[in-house]
Design an enzyme around this catalytic site. Structure first.
Site, PDB file in Angstrom:
ATOM      1  N   ASP A   6      -8.938   5.246  10.016  1.00  0.00           N
ATOM      2  CA  ASP A   6      -9.856   4.219   9.508  1.00  0.00           C
ATOM      3  C   ASP A   6      -9.846   3.004  10.431  1.00  0.00           C
ATOM      4  OD1 ASP A   6     -11.588   3.149   7.473  1.00  0.00           O
ATOM      5  OD2 ASP A   6      -9.935   1.873   6.809  1.00  0.00           O
ATOM      6  N   HIS A  65     -13.214   1.397   9.258  1.00  0.00           N
ATOM      7  CA  HIS A  65     -12.336   0.345   8.716  1.00  0.00           C
ATOM      8  C   HIS A  65     -12.783  -0.088   7.311  1.00  0.00           C
ATOM      9  CE1 HIS A  65      -9.396  -3.009  10.092  1.00  0.00           C
ATOM     10  NE2 HIS A  65      -9.264  -2.762   8.797  1.00  0.00           N
ATOM     11  N   ILE A  66     -12.944   0.919   6.446  1.00  0.00           N
ATOM     12  CA  ILE A  66     -13.417   0.624   5.074  1.00  0.00           C
ATOM     13  C   ILE A  66     -12.354   0.975   4.027  1.00  0.00           C
ATOM     14  CG2 ILE A  66     -15.936   0.633   5.309  1.00  0.00           C
ATOM     15  CD1 ILE A  66     -13.866   3.765   4.523  1.00  0.00           C
ATOM     16  N   GLY A  67     -11.116   1.151   4.489  1.00  0.00           N
ATOM     17  CA  GLY A  67     -10.054   1.543   3.558  1.00  0.00           C
ATOM     18  C   GLY A  67      -9.988   0.650   2.328  1.00  0.00           C
ATOM     19  N   GLY A  68     -10.154  -0.638   2.542  1.00  0.00           N
ATOM     20  CA  GLY A  68     -10.029  -1.575   1.426  1.00  0.00           C
ATOM     21  C   GLY A  68     -11.371  -2.029   0.870  1.00  0.00           C
ATOM     22  N   ALA A  80      -4.523   4.273   8.182  1.00  0.00           N
ATOM     23  CA  ALA A  80      -5.445   3.260   7.651  1.00  0.00           C
ATOM     24  C   ALA A  80      -4.760   1.901   7.715  1.00  0.00           C
ATOM     25  CB  ALA A  80      -5.841   3.592   6.210  1.00  0.00           C
ATOM     26  N   SER A  81      -3.853   1.737   8.711  1.00  0.00           N
ATOM     27  CA  SER A  81      -3.150   0.446   8.779  1.00  0.00           C
ATOM     28  C   SER A  81      -3.752  -0.425   9.876  1.00  0.00           C
ATOM     29  CB  SER A  81      -1.647   0.649   8.963  1.00  0.00           C
ATOM     30  OG  SER A  81      -1.344   1.328  10.167  1.00  0.00           O
ATOM     31  N   GLU A 104     -12.420  -1.693  17.965  1.00  0.00           N
ATOM     32  CA  GLU A 104     -13.430  -1.317  16.970  1.00  0.00           C
ATOM     33  C   GLU A 104     -14.770  -1.940  17.319  1.00  0.00           C
ATOM     34  OE1 GLU A 104     -11.845  -2.188  13.057  1.00  0.00           O
ATOM     35  OE2 GLU A 104     -10.117  -0.871  13.388  1.00  0.00           O
ATOM     36  N   ILE A 145       0.834  -1.202   0.000  1.00  0.00           N
ATOM     37  CA  ILE A 145       0.000   0.000   0.000  1.00  0.00           C
ATOM     38  C   ILE A 145       0.872   1.256   0.000  1.00  0.00           C
ATOM     39  CG2 ILE A 145      -1.751   1.299   1.286  1.00  0.00           C
ATOM     40  CD1 ILE A 145      -2.817  -1.423   2.297  1.00  0.00           C
TER      41      ILE A 145
HETATM   42  P1  NAI Z   1       2.848  -4.954   3.477  1.00  0.00           P
HETATM   43  O1  NAI Z   1       3.253  -6.123   4.308  1.00  0.00           O
HETATM   44  O2  NAI Z   1       2.940  -5.045   1.997  1.00  0.00           O
HETATM   45  O3  NAI Z   1       3.704  -3.674   3.936  1.00  0.00           O
HETATM   46  C1  NAI Z   1       4.031  -3.380   5.264  1.00  0.00           C
HETATM   47  C2  NAI Z   1       5.397  -2.709   5.257  1.00  0.00           C
HETATM   48  O4  NAI Z   1       5.670  -2.201   6.552  1.00  0.00           O
HETATM   49  C3  NAI Z   1       6.534  -3.673   4.921  1.00  0.00           C
HETATM   50  O5  NAI Z   1       7.309  -3.131   3.869  1.00  0.00           O
HETATM   51  C4  NAI Z   1       7.324  -3.774   6.231  1.00  0.00           C
HETATM   52  O6  NAI Z   1       8.700  -3.976   6.008  1.00  0.00           O
HETATM   53  C5  NAI Z   1       7.058  -2.408   6.821  1.00  0.00           C
HETATM   54  N1  NAI Z   1       7.243  -2.319   8.267  1.00  0.00           N
HETATM   55  C6  NAI Z   1       7.040  -3.249   9.220  1.00  0.00           C
HETATM   56  N2  NAI Z   1       7.296  -2.731  10.444  1.00  0.00           N
HETATM   57  C7  NAI Z   1       7.663  -1.445  10.243  1.00  0.00           C
HETATM   58  C8  NAI Z   1       8.055  -0.384  11.117  1.00  0.00           C
HETATM   59  N3  NAI Z   1       8.089  -0.555  12.436  1.00  0.00           N
HETATM   60  N4  NAI Z   1       8.405   0.794  10.559  1.00  0.00           N
HETATM   61  C9  NAI Z   1       8.364   0.970   9.210  1.00  0.00           C
HETATM   62  N5  NAI Z   1       8.007   0.006   8.338  1.00  0.00           N
HETATM   63  C10 NAI Z   1       7.662  -1.171   8.859  1.00  0.00           C
HETATM   64  O7  NAI Z   1       1.378  -4.581   3.947  1.00  0.00           O
HETATM   65  P2  NAI Z   1       0.269  -3.776   3.126  1.00  0.00           P
HETATM   66  O8  NAI Z   1      -0.511  -4.697   2.291  1.00  0.00           O
HETATM   67  O9  NAI Z   1       0.903  -2.588   2.507  1.00  0.00           O
HETATM   68  O10 NAI Z   1      -0.679  -3.331   4.344  1.00  0.00           O
HETATM   69  C11 NAI Z   1      -0.239  -2.344   5.271  1.00  0.00           C
HETATM   70  C12 NAI Z   1      -1.218  -2.274   6.440  1.00  0.00           C
HETATM   71  O11 NAI Z   1      -2.507  -1.880   5.980  1.00  0.00           O
HETATM   72  C13 NAI Z   1      -1.417  -3.579   7.206  1.00  0.00           C
HETATM   73  O12 NAI Z   1      -1.421  -3.307   8.589  1.00  0.00           O
HETATM   74  C14 NAI Z   1      -2.799  -4.029   6.778  1.00  0.00           C
HETATM   75  O13 NAI Z   1      -3.418  -4.813   7.789  1.00  0.00           O
HETATM   76  C15 NAI Z   1      -3.489  -2.707   6.591  1.00  0.00           C
HETATM   77  N6  NAI Z   1      -4.671  -2.733   5.719  1.00  0.00           N
HETATM   78  C16 NAI Z   1      -5.752  -1.980   6.076  1.00  0.00           C
HETATM   79  C17 NAI Z   1      -6.876  -1.961   5.278  1.00  0.00           C
HETATM   80  C18 NAI Z   1      -8.051  -1.137   5.662  1.00  0.00           C
HETATM   81  O14 NAI Z   1      -9.179  -1.458   5.287  1.00  0.00           O
HETATM   82  N7  NAI Z   1      -7.871  -0.056   6.359  1.00  0.00           N
HETATM   83  C19 NAI Z   1      -6.969  -2.777   4.058  1.00  0.00           C
HETATM   84  C20 NAI Z   1      -5.737  -3.452   3.723  1.00  0.00           C
HETATM   85  C21 NAI Z   1      -4.642  -3.443   4.542  1.00  0.00           C
END
Ligand code: NAI
Length: 400
Positions: free
Chosen positions: A255, A283-286, A229-230, A260, A153
């Protein structure tokens, strides 16, 4: 042809992928089922598709005694007993990338709205006020976006933000290839000191808990914006509340929250409720129609590729084997206990049945080994029985 059972109203895009591959025996359920009904529905299923509400626990796995593969048409997989599935030789797939774009678009939209103070201006107009002013309103162009977590993301946002004319700086715990003109910050502290908008895209868990705390917020520029939104635990909410009410942080979008609501009618309990220039979303980011469609396609394709070629790349609980072109007349998918000599045992069993191996690929994890073997000649039912009955075997199948 394999029987497919899909629960929880999985998008029609999945059915289209299965149909194109010739799989027509598909039973669908519009919701998750209570366990007795679930177990009955699983009885003949070879391919099982679920979303987040169907609990594929130990009993459900036992009921699904014909299951060869499970697809989670969502991101999370903790509704599945992953270890139990592995012990039965069943790979589990999910859709880690399908909603990346949806989150990225929301974050950029929020950055623009917050830079213009739109949430509070919108509310004022609804309340009968006409505060026509440019004070505190800024363009995104030329501003610095700080991305913490440059994974799927974060890196997608990086590219979109540059198209808007933003400067991008990122911080990740792993070395990442900077896209476009983005630049890796030397530390999170450096990023926080430079960014006009900070957005978080890290995983949840202990290692990222409260990484945005009072100290991190105080490092941010006065008037900066924070977007999360993480995962909810990443931001210390009382500290953010203090930074927003003091005016140090000009706006925020959240988000995700530490706790929640569990249902549609349960209100969010947060000190941020009612603050101006704060966007709160459930929590609707995705969650978009496109992401649902992408998830349907992505997971169904993984399931079909497993059934046709034995590919387990991207499986969350299994030794990963990439797509490998079939080199012989038939392909055998063999899952065995990871013991010394397992491969030699398999090969001598095949030799004893007159099967010549033309291609073979093995991958193991601590507990199991998974091997694809391409052979000249047909693999008879008798060979399959001999392979399945051998004590090293956890599971053995032929490709479709
Ligand atoms: P990803 O695994 O591709 O990327 C996460 C990145 O964070 C990785 O590059 C990792 O090395 C890095 N990372 C880990 N710990 C770190 C730290 N302490 N400092 C800096 N970087 C660090 O994950 P993706 O797919 O990009 O998702 C990111 C987040 O978004 C996840 O927490 C996921 O659960 C959340 N998410 C939320 C959604 C929503 O509806 N709001 C929908 C989809 C994902």
């Amino acid at each position: 042809m394999a029987q497919i059972v899909l629960f929880e109203n999985i998008h029609a895009s999945a059915r289209a992928v299965f149909a194109a591959a010739g799989y027509t025996d598909i039973a669908t359920f519009s919701s998750a089922l209570p366990s007795a009904e679930l177990h009955a529905a699983l009885r003949d299923a070879e391919i099982v598709g679920i979303r987040s509400r169907t609990q594929m626990d130990r009993d459900a796995l036992a009921a699904a005694h014909n299951a060869r593969v499970i697809g989670c048409f969502c991101i999370g997989t903790n509704q599945v007993d992953l270890d139990g599935a592995m012990q039965r030789g069943i790979p589990v797939f999910n859709a880690p990338f399908s909603n990346t774009r949806s989150v990225a678009e929301l974050v950029l939209g929020e950055a623009i709205l917050l830079l213009r103070r739109i949430p509070e201006k919108n509310l004022r107009v609804h309340q009968g006020h006409w505060d026509k002013t440019a004070a505190g309103a800024f363009e995104a162009r030329g501003k610095t976006l700080g991305i913490i977590g440059y994974g799927n993301i974060g890196s997608q946002i990086s590219t979109l933000a540059e198209a808007l004319g933003m400067r991008v700086v990122f911080h990740d715990v792993e070395a990442k290839l900077p896209l476009g003109n983005a630049r890796a910050a030397t530390s999170m502290a450096e990023l926080l000191e430079q960014a006009d908008v900070v957005t978080l895209h890290v995983p949840g868990g202990k290692s990222t808990e409260n990484i945005i705390d009072a100290a991190a917020l105080s490092r941010m520029k006065r008037g900066a914006i924070l977007i999360n939104a993480s995962r909810g635990g990443v931001v210390d909410i009382p500290a953010l509340h203090a930074a927003l009410t003091s005016g140090h942080i000009a706006g925020a979008a959240l988000d995700v929250f530490p706790t929640e609501p569990k249902s549609a009618d349960e209100p969010l309990d947060s000190p941020l409720l009612g603050l101006p220039n704060v966007i709160l979303t459930p929590h609707i980011g995705g969650s978009t129609q496109e992401s649902q469609e992408n998830i349907g396609r992505e997971v169904a394709e993984k399931l079909v590729r497993f059934m046709e070629f034995g590919t387990t790349k991207g499986a969350v609980n299994f030794p990963e084997l990439p797509f490998i072109e079939q080199s012989g007349c038939a392909r055998i998918l063999h899952v065995h206990r990871n013991q010394p000599g397992a491969l030699a045992t398999l090969d001598s069993l095949l030799a004893s049945h007159g099967l010549n191996i033309v291609g073979q690929t093995l991958q193991t994890n601590g507990e199991i080994g998974y091997v694809l073997t391409d052979v000249d000649g047909d693999v008879s039912d008798a060979v399959m029985v001999a392979l399945r009955d051998h004590p090293i075997t956890i599971r053995c199948d032929r490709t479709a």
